[in-house]
Motif scaffolding. Structure first.
Motif, PDB file in Angstrom:
ATOM      1  N   ASP A 229      12.448  18.335 -94.428  1.00  0.00           N
ATOM      2  CA  ASP A 229      11.167  17.674 -94.210  1.00  0.00           C
ATOM      3  C   ASP A 229      10.353  18.328 -93.097  1.00  0.00           C
ATOM      4  O   ASP A 229       9.159  18.041 -92.963  1.00  0.00           O
ATOM      5  CB  ASP A 229      11.370  16.188 -93.885  1.00  0.00           C
ATOM      6  N   LEU A 230      10.987  19.176 -92.309  1.00  0.00           N
ATOM      7  CA  LEU A 230      10.298  19.831 -91.204  1.00  0.00           C
ATOM      8  C   LEU A 230       9.447  20.983 -91.729  1.00  0.00           C
ATOM      9  O   LEU A 230       9.690  21.508 -92.828  1.00  0.00           O
ATOM     10  CB  LEU A 230      11.322  20.358 -90.203  1.00  0.00           C
ATOM     11  N   PRO A 231       8.437  21.407 -90.960  1.00  0.00           N
ATOM     12  CA  PRO A 231       7.661  22.597 -91.362  1.00  0.00           C
ATOM     13  C   PRO A 231       8.539  23.836 -91.451  1.00  0.00           C
ATOM     14  O   PRO A 231       9.602  23.923 -90.815  1.00  0.00           O
ATOM     15  CB  PRO A 231       6.620  22.723 -90.238  1.00  0.00           C
ATOM     16  N   LEU A 232       8.097  24.792 -92.260  1.00  0.00           N
ATOM     17  CA  LEU A 232       8.915  25.993 -92.485  1.00  0.00           C
ATOM     18  C   LEU A 232       9.160  26.772 -91.204  1.00  0.00           C
ATOM     19  O   LEU A 232      10.240  27.346 -91.009  1.00  0.00           O
ATOM     20  CB  LEU A 232       8.217  26.884 -93.525  1.00  0.00           C
ATOM     21  N   ASN A 237      13.015  28.489 -87.182  1.00  0.00           N
ATOM     22  CA  ASN A 237      13.378  28.521 -85.762  1.00  0.00           C
ATOM     23  C   ASN A 237      14.779  27.958 -85.544  1.00  0.00           C
ATOM     24  O   ASN A 237      15.546  28.458 -84.715  1.00  0.00           O
ATOM     25  CB  ASN A 237      12.354  27.709 -84.963  1.00  0.00           C
ATOM     26  N   ILE A 238      15.131  26.919 -86.282  1.00  0.00           N
ATOM     27  CA  ILE A 238      16.478  26.344 -86.182  1.00  0.00           C
ATOM     28  C   ILE A 238      17.518  27.331 -86.704  1.00  0.00           C
ATOM     29  O   ILE A 238      18.600  27.493 -86.124  1.00  0.00           O
ATOM     30  CB  ILE A 238      16.536  25.011 -86.945  1.00  0.00           C
ATOM     31  N   MET A 239      17.204  28.016 -87.804  1.00  0.00           N
ATOM     32  CA  MET A 239      18.140  28.997 -88.352  1.00  0.00           C
ATOM     33  C   MET A 239      18.384  30.154 -87.388  1.00  0.00           C
ATOM     34  O   MET A 239      19.484  30.729 -87.363  1.00  0.00           O
ATOM     35  CB  MET A 239      17.607  29.530 -89.684  1.00  0.00           C
ATOM     36  N   GLN A 240      17.386  30.497 -86.611  1.00  0.00           N
ATOM     37  CA  GLN A 240      17.556  31.581 -85.655  1.00  0.00           C
ATOM     38  C   GLN A 240      18.525  31.230 -84.527  1.00  0.00           C
ATOM     39  O   GLN A 240      19.001  32.107 -83.823  1.00  0.00           O
ATOM     40  CB  GLN A 240      16.199  31.960 -85.064  1.00  0.00           C
ATOM     41  N   LEU A 261      14.693  30.733 -97.183  1.00  0.00           N
ATOM     42  CA  LEU A 261      14.576  31.046 -95.759  1.00  0.00           C
ATOM     43  C   LEU A 261      15.794  31.823 -95.256  1.00  0.00           C
ATOM     44  O   LEU A 261      15.674  32.684 -94.385  1.00  0.00           O
ATOM     45  CB  LEU A 261      14.419  29.758 -94.947  1.00  0.00           C
ATOM     46  N   SER A 262      16.967  31.503 -95.793  1.00  0.00           N
ATOM     47  CA  SER A 262      18.184  32.188 -95.336  1.00  0.00           C
ATOM     48  C   SER A 262      18.229  33.653 -95.761  1.00  0.00           C
ATOM     49  O   SER A 262      19.049  34.417 -95.246  1.00  0.00           O
ATOM     50  CB  SER A 262      19.420  31.461 -95.875  1.00  0.00           C
TER      51      SER A 262
END
Length: 357
Positions: A229-232, A237-240, A261-262
């Protein structure tokens, strides 16, 4: 010069061995201490000696039984010490004799409490893995018992929290492989204890592995905002923040949007540059069909060739001034003006190397 003072158990007094130590014998009739056995009849003296001997034997048997229960292999308690630090010395001096071993440090430092701290959990698991690979035979019998007790607490915590499952699977597999090798060489006395005890422990490890393989992840009953639900830009940024490429792959398998994204090239490029040097990267270049660098394939190839950079929320600290090893934030008797400036962080491998002579 001979000692001329009166002994604490001087002749002419009657003493009884109790749980609190030696005490003077109290006469029940008169309520006073008995100072001379000659004042009693021979019969009373004989009865007293028998009772005193019986009480002494009872206390000795009870003490031995408690000691045997503590050393029993079925005991699940950790061997706690009042101090949560240990002085690391590698040789004999005028003040200290002997040296500190890995097993002694493993017993003294509070690893049972450390696994309950999320900042220290990965550090302790990595340390257990290194010990399982090459240092298990250097531990004493009590240290090996503590090792298995701490490992059991780690497995129970993972089964309850349903987190870090892959990490513990790798730890158990490493330990089982090492024990298979060591049990075959039991004739060379490489393990402390009976062979049947180690076979039982190996069966316990297999049971833990089966429990981890059969674990069912329960979906939390949360109806609020989720990651998708968060913006892309926030998702990326979380994945980083993830330092393991396998976590990125697992996260990409949960949803189609996260999968796209991954596969971001910049994400895998930063991951490669974080763990490996430019020289290492240049030696393992892989081009994709489009003629571009395939950072994802390069990462997994680099992982097989070089060790990754380790990152922990909290580590063990070694004071360079007083040579005391402790967890960060633990008070230790340091005489330096600024003890925090004298402390250096130790990785799990540095901790192992600290006890190699």
């Amino acid at each position: 010069m001979p000692f001329l003072g009166q002994d604490w158990r001087s002749p002419g007094q009657s003493w009884v061995k109790t749980a609190d130590g030696w005490k003077r014998f109290l006469d029940e009739k008169t309520g006073s201490f008995v100072n001379d056995l000659s004042s009693h009849s021979y019969r009373n003296k004989e009865v007293y000696n028998k009772e005193n001997l019986f009480n002494s034997l009872n206390y000795d048997v009870a003490a031995k039984k408690r000691k045997k229960d503590i050393l029993n292999s079925k005991t699940k308690t950790q061997y706690f010490h009042q101090e949560k630090w240990i002085y690391v010395h590698k040789g004999s001096t005028k003040e200290r004799h002997g040296y500190c071993t890995l097993g002694e440090a493993f017993n003294r430092l509070d690893f049972s409490t450390a696994i309950l701290d999320s900042r220290r959990f990965n550090y302790v698991v990595r340390l257990l893995e290194l010990i399982a690979k090459s240092q298990l035979t250097s531990l004493s019998g009590i240290a090996q018992k503590n090792f298995m007790n701490i490992l059991e607490k780690v497995v129970l915590k993972v089964l309850e929290d349903q987190q870090n499952i892959r990490l513990i699977r790798e730890l158990l597999q490493t330990l089982y492989t090492s024990l298979c090798t060591l049990v075959q060489r039991v004739g060379k006395s490489v393990l402390v204890g009976n062979i049947n005890m180690w076979v039982y422990r190996m069966e316990t490890i297999l049971h833990w592995q089966q429990q981890l393989n059969n674990i069912q992840i329960t979906r939390p009953a949360f109806k609020g905002l989720t990651l998708t639900d968060l913006p892309l830009c926030l998702q990326l940024n979380i994945m980083q923040r993830l330092s393991d490429g396998r976590d990125l792959v697992s996260l990409g398998q949960t949803a189609p949007d996260l999968h796209r994204l991954s596969e971001d090239r910049l994400l895998w490029k930063r991951l490669c540059q974080y763990h490996f040097s430019e020289r290492q990267i240049r030696k393992r270049l892989i081009l994709s069909d489009k003629g571009q660098l395939d950072w994802k394939k390069m990462y997994f190839k680099l992982v097989r060739c070089y060790p990754r950079k380790e990152q922990y929320g909290d580590t063990l600290q070694l004071c360079r001034h007083c040579h005391i090893l402790s967890w960060k934030g633990t008070d230790h008797p340091c005489t330096a003006n600024n003890p925090e400036s004298c402390s250096i962080s130790l990785s799990p491998q540095d901790f192992i190397n600290l006890f190699k002579f």
